[in-house]
Design a protein around this motif. Structure first.
Motif, PDB file in Angstrom:
ATOM      1  N   UNK A  24       0.837  -1.208   0.000  1.00 23.95           N
ATOM      2  CA  UNK A  24       0.000   0.000   0.000  1.00 23.95           C
ATOM      3  C   UNK A  24       0.869   1.253   0.000  1.00 23.95           C
ATOM      4  N   UNK A  25       1.933   1.251   0.803  1.00 25.25           N
ATOM      5  CA  UNK A  25       2.831   2.414   0.865  1.00 25.25           C
ATOM      6  C   UNK A  25       3.512   2.648  -0.484  1.00 25.25           C
ATOM      7  N   UNK A  26       3.992   1.571  -1.105  1.00 23.52           N
ATOM      8  CA  UNK A  26       4.655   1.701  -2.403  1.00 23.52           C
ATOM      9  C   UNK A  26       3.667   2.135  -3.475  1.00 23.52           C
ATOM     10  N   UNK A  27       2.429   1.638  -3.400  1.00 25.12           N
ATOM     11  CA  UNK A  27       1.400   2.062  -4.359  1.00 25.12           C
ATOM     12  C   UNK A  27       1.171   3.569  -4.286  1.00 25.12           C
ATOM     13  N   UNK A  28       1.191   4.125  -3.080  1.00 27.88           N
ATOM     14  CA  UNK A  28       1.029   5.579  -2.927  1.00 27.88           C
ATOM     15  C   UNK A  28       2.182   6.328  -3.578  1.00 27.88           C
ATOM     16  N   UNK A  29       3.396   5.782  -3.454  1.00 25.98           N
ATOM     17  CA  UNK A  29       4.558   6.419  -4.090  1.00 25.98           C
ATOM     18  C   UNK A  29       4.406   6.371  -5.608  1.00 25.98           C
ATOM     19  N   UNK A  30       3.980   5.210  -6.128  1.00 21.65           N
ATOM     20  CA  UNK A  30       3.737   5.093  -7.568  1.00 21.65           C
ATOM     21  C   UNK A  30       2.700   6.110  -8.026  1.00 21.65           C
ATOM     22  N   UNK A  90     -16.857   7.365 -12.507  1.00 21.80           N
ATOM     23  CA  UNK A  90     -17.238   6.678 -11.284  1.00 21.80           C
ATOM     24  C   UNK A  90     -18.735   6.742 -10.987  1.00 21.80           C
ATOM     25  N   UNK A  91     -19.194   5.735 -10.247  1.00 25.16           N
ATOM     26  CA  UNK A  91     -20.540   5.729  -9.677  1.00 25.16           C
ATOM     27  C   UNK A  91     -20.460   6.289  -8.265  1.00 25.16           C
ATOM     28  N   UNK A  92     -21.343   7.206  -7.952  1.00 24.14           N
ATOM     29  CA  UNK A  92     -21.324   7.834  -6.622  1.00 24.14           C
ATOM     30  C   UNK A  92     -22.163   7.006  -5.665  1.00 24.14           C
ATOM     31  N   UNK A  93     -21.668   5.826  -5.360  1.00 24.92           N
ATOM     32  CA  UNK A  93     -22.341   4.900  -4.455  1.00 24.92           C
ATOM     33  C   UNK A  93     -21.504   4.741  -3.190  1.00 24.92           C
ATOM     34  N   UNK A  94     -22.176   4.657  -2.065  1.00 21.94           N
ATOM     35  CA  UNK A  94     -21.510   4.470  -0.775  1.00 21.94           C
ATOM     36  C   UNK A  94     -21.950   3.117  -0.215  1.00 21.94           C
ATOM     37  N   UNK A  95     -21.303   2.065  -0.696  1.00 23.52           N
ATOM     38  CA  UNK A  95     -21.668   0.705  -0.325  1.00 23.52           C
ATOM     39  C   UNK A  95     -20.775   0.199   0.809  1.00 23.52           C
ATOM     40  N   UNK A  96     -21.361  -0.596   1.696  1.00 25.56           N
ATOM     41  CA  UNK A  96     -20.607  -1.160   2.812  1.00 25.56           C
ATOM     42  C   UNK A  96     -19.521  -2.102   2.294  1.00 25.56           C
ATOM     43  N   UNK A  97     -18.479  -2.283   3.093  1.00 28.85           N
ATOM     44  CA  UNK A  97     -17.328  -3.097   2.694  1.00 28.85           C
ATOM     45  C   UNK A  97     -17.723  -4.532   2.344  1.00 28.85           C
ATOM     46  N   UNK A  98     -18.706  -5.091   3.066  1.00 30.68           N
ATOM     47  CA  UNK A  98     -19.078  -6.488   2.811  1.00 30.68           C
ATOM     48  C   UNK A  98     -19.653  -6.678   1.406  1.00 30.68           C
ATOM     49  N   UNK A  99     -20.215  -5.635   0.801  1.00 31.64           N
ATOM     50  CA  UNK A  99     -20.752  -5.751  -0.559  1.00 31.64           C
ATOM     51  C   UNK A  99     -19.634  -6.052  -1.538  1.00 31.64           C
ATOM     52  N   UNK A 100     -18.528  -5.331  -1.412  1.00 29.45           N
ATOM     53  CA  UNK A 100     -17.393  -5.533  -2.327  1.00 29.45           C
ATOM     54  C   UNK A 100     -16.801  -6.927  -2.131  1.00 29.45           C
ATOM     55  N   UNK A 101     -16.806  -7.414  -0.914  1.00 28.35           N
ATOM     56  CA  UNK A 101     -16.311  -8.772  -0.659  1.00 28.35           C
ATOM     57  C   UNK A 101     -17.236  -9.811  -1.276  1.00 28.35           C
ATOM     58  N   UNK A 122      -8.368  -8.341  -7.920  1.00 27.85           N
ATOM     59  CA  UNK A 122      -8.766  -7.141  -7.176  1.00 27.85           C
ATOM     60  C   UNK A 122      -8.970  -7.454  -5.703  1.00 27.85           C
ATOM     61  N   UNK A 123      -8.505  -6.572  -4.852  1.00 26.46           N
ATOM     62  CA  UNK A 123      -8.906  -6.599  -3.451  1.00 26.46           C
ATOM     63  C   UNK A 123     -10.214  -5.805  -3.339  1.00 26.46           C
ATOM     64  N   UNK A 124     -10.962  -5.968  -2.251  1.00 29.48           N
ATOM     65  CA  UNK A 124     -12.211  -5.194  -2.102  1.00 29.48           C
ATOM     66  C   UNK A 124     -11.999  -3.690  -2.218  1.00 29.48           C
ATOM     67  N   UNK A 125     -10.942  -3.171  -1.606  1.00 31.31           N
ATOM     68  CA  UNK A 125     -10.705  -1.721  -1.666  1.00 31.31           C
ATOM     69  C   UNK A 125     -10.341  -1.273  -3.078  1.00 31.31           C
ATOM     70  N   UNK A 126      -9.633  -2.115  -3.825  1.00 34.21           N
ATOM     71  CA  UNK A 126      -9.278  -1.772  -5.200  1.00 34.21           C
ATOM     72  C   UNK A 126     -10.500  -1.776  -6.099  1.00 34.21           C
TER      73      UNK A 126
END
Length: 507
Positions: free
Chosen positions: A11-17, A257-268, A377-381
Motif C-alpha cells: 500500500x505504501x509503495x502504491x502511494x509512491x507510484x 465513477x458511480x457515486x455509491x456508498x456501499x458497505x465493505x461487505x458488498x465488495x467482498x 482485485x482486493x475489495x478496496x481496489x
C-alpha cells in the motif's frame, strides 16, 4: 514479515507510484525506500516489523518486486477457472492479490480486457426524461418506468455499449436530456449517472437499503452506507441488479465513477471473499454487540452464570423483520447447551442475507469486466475502480487547475482554496465538485488525461456560475474572504441537481 505487514508495504509503495504517476516496478530503487515517521505511524504492522532494522522494508520490497515480475509474466498462462482449487497456481495468486503492486496489476488488467470484445463504435444517444423522473416524497418506482435509472435500464439492458476501451476511457453513450436543451459535452453524462446513483440510494427504488446503523444515525452528520435489499427478489428487481452490475463494470473500464456508498461487505461478496466480523460490525453494531456478548459469555462463564436475557433462535433482519434461525426458532430458548449452535447460525444468516442480490450484481459486473480481472482485485481496489475516492483530494485538484483572469497567487484564488480546505465539510466539498463537474467524485490521478479544472474571473456580478461540461467555475471578484465564504457556499448548496443549459447558475 507477516502478510499484514506485506500488505501495508505494498500500500505504501502504491502511494509512491501514484504520486509519481509511475507504474514500472523498476522505477523505485529498493535502497531509496526508507519509511519516514509519518509512514510508520500510518502503517503500524510494517512499523512493528521494521522497528529493529529499517532495512527489512527495503529487502522485503526487493523480494516482493521480483515475485511480482514473475507473477505478471505467468498470468497469461494461468487458468483462473481453477481459482477455487486449493494448491493451484490460480488459487495462490488470487490469495496473494493484495501483495501485487497496483500499477503493474492495472496494466495487465487493461491489456487483458483489450484482448476481449471492445465496443469501438461512436457512442450512441441515450434519451432520458428528467422531468418524468421527478418523484413525490415517499413515491416508489415499483414498475421501473419513471426514474432515470429505470429509463436507462429499459433502454440499455440488452446493449453491449458497456464494453468501452479501457485505455481510451470515453463515455459509453451520449445523454440527451429531453426538454432541458442540454448538449452532452460530458456534463449531462456525468449528471445522469449521478442522478441514477442518487435514486438508487433513496426510497425511489427498492434495490438498496441503508445499513441499520445508518438508519439510526443522524443522516446529516455522516456518509450513509448502503446494502442490496434482501427483499429485492422479483424477476424485475434481479434484472435491475444485474444492470447495476453492468454500470459498475462500465465505471471500472471507463473511469467514470458511480457515486455509491456501499458497505465493505458488498465488495467482498462481489469478489466471492469471506465476510469477517469487522465487516458485519460496520453494517450493524447492535447485531455485533449481541454476537460478542454471547461469544464472550461462552468463553468466560459457566452454565450457572449464563444469561440469555430471554433470547430465542431468531434474529432481526436488515429490513427489520424477525427471522427464525431454525424451524420453530421463536419457541426455542437460547441456553448454555445450544449457544455455540446459535452463534454459528446467527452469523451465517447475516453473512448470507444479501448474497443472492450480490450474485445478481456480479452477473452484470462479469458481463463487462472478465472474472480473471476481478480475481486480482482486493475489495478496496474494486471499490476505488468503481466509485473512486470518497474524499475529495484537494492537492490533486489544485495540481490540475488552470486560471483565466486570475493567477494562482490572486487573493480570490487563495481564498477559494482556503475555504475548501479549512471551512468546508467533506459533504460541502462534494457539492462544490458536483456544481462544477456534474459529479461529486474526481478522477484518480492516472485518469485525468487532458482534463483540467478551470477557474475563470467573473466581473458582471457576485453570483457564482459553472459549466459542468467544461469543468469550469466562474468565480466572482469578491472583496473579502468572508464575502466569498458567505455567498459562494449557500449558492452552490442550493444549486444541487441543476443541469447545464437549464439554469442561471450552471450554463
Amino acid at each position: 514479515l507477516q502478510p499484514a505487514a506485506d500488505q501495508e508495504l505494498v500500500h505504501m509503495v502504491n502511494k509512491i507510484f501514484k504520486e509519481s504517476q509511475e507504474s514500472d516496478l523498476d522505477s523505485i530503487d529498493p535502497i531509496s525506500l526508507i519509511p519516514n515517521s509519518a509512514a510508520m505511524a500510518e502503517y503500524p504492522k510494517l512499523s512493528a516489523a521494521c522497528c529493529n532494522c529499517p532495512m527489512i522494508a527495503q529487502v522485503r520490497y526487493f523480494m516482493l518486486r521480483e515475485i511480482n515480475k514473475l507473477v505478471f509474466q505467468a498470468l497469461n498462462y494461468i487458468d483462473f477457472n481453477e481459482m477455487s482449487s486449493h494448491g493451484s497456481l490460480a488459487h495462490a495468486i488470487h490469495t496473494a492479490r493484495d501483495r501485487l503492486f497496483w500499477g503493474a496489476k492495472h496494466h495487465w488488467m487493461v491489456s487483458f480486457m483489450l484482448r476481449g470484445r471492445v465496443c469501438r463504435e461512436k457512442p450512441k444517444s441515450l434519451r432520458l426524461e428528467p422531468l418524468k423522473a421527478v418523484m413525490l416524497p415517499g413515491e416508489v418506482d415499483v414498475e421501473a418506468k419513471k426514474t432515470m435509472f429505470a429509463q436507462a435500464f429499459r433502454a440499455l439492458m440488452e446493449k453491449d455499449w458497456f464494453l468501452v476501451d479501457p485505455k481510451e476511457k470515453g463515455n459509453a453513450f451520449e445523454v440527451v436530456l429531453v426538454d432541458l436543451h442540454a448538449q452532452d459535452a460530458g456534463g449531462p453524462y456525468r449528471e445522469a449517472i449521478t442522478n441514477m446513483c442518487k435514486e438508487l440510494q433513496s426510497e425511489s427504488l427498492t434495490l438498496l437499503i441503508r445499513t441499520p446503523d445508518c438508519k439510526a444515525a443522524d443522516q446529516r452528520k455522516q456518509i450513509q452506507l448502503w446494502l442490496p435489499n434482501p427483499d429485492a427478489t422479483s424477476k424485475l428487481e434481479c434484472e435491475m441488479l444485474q444492470f447495476l452490475g453492468k454500470l459498475m463494470g462500465l465505471a471500472f473500464r471507463s473511469g467514470r465513477f458511480l457515486e455509491l456508498d456501499l458497505a465493505r461487505c458488498v465488495w467482498k461478496h462481489l469478489l466471492n471473499l469471506p465476510i469477517t466480523l469487522e465487516d458485519l460490525k460496520q453494517v450493524d453494531k447492535s447485531w455485533y454487540g449481541v454476537y460478542k456478548r454471547f461469544e464472550e459469555m461462552m468463553k468466560g462463564s459457566c452454565p450457572e452464570d449464563f444469561d440469555s436475557s430471554g433470547c430465542t433462535f431468531t434474529y432481526r433482519s436488515l429490513t427489520g423483520n424477525t427471522v427464525e434461525l431454525v424451524p420453530g426458532g421463536k419457541e426455542l430458548d437460547l441456553g448454555w447447551d445450544n449457544c455455540t449452535r446459535f452463534l454459528k447460525l446467527y452469523r451465517k444468516a447475516r453473512e448470507d442475507e444479501i448474497s443472492a442480490q450480490c450474485a445478481e450484481i456480479r452477473k452484470g459486473l462479469t458481463a463487462v469486466v472478465p472474472p480473471e480481472v476481478l480475481a486480482l482485485c482486493s475489495p478496496s481496489e474494486l471499490q476505488a475502480k468503481v466509485c473512486g475516492a470518497m474524499e475529495i483530494n484537494l492537492d490533486m485538484l489544485e495540481r490540475h487547475t488552470d486560471y483565466n483572469g486570475y493567477k494562482k497567487n490572486s487573493k480570490q484564488v487563495e481564498w477559494f482554496w482556503r475555504i475548501l480546505r479549512h471551512h468546508c465539510t467533506e459533504q460541502q466539498r462534494r457539492q462544490v465538485i458536483k456544481f462544477t463537474w456534474g459529479a461529486s467524485r474526481l478522477p484518480v490521478e492516472a485518469n485525468w488525461g487532458t482534463t483540467r479544472f478551470h477557474i475563470r474571473k467573473r466581473t458582471v456580478d457576485k453570483i457564482i456560475h459553472s459549466e459542468t461540461c467544461f469543468f469550469t467555475l466562474h468565480l466572482p471578484e469578491y472583496e473579502s474572504y468572508e464575502e466569498m465564504r458567505d455567498l459562494m457556499l449557500p449558492t452552490i448548496s442550493n444549486a444541487e441537481g441543476v443541469i447545464d443549459g437549464d439554469s442561471s447558475l450552471n450554463t
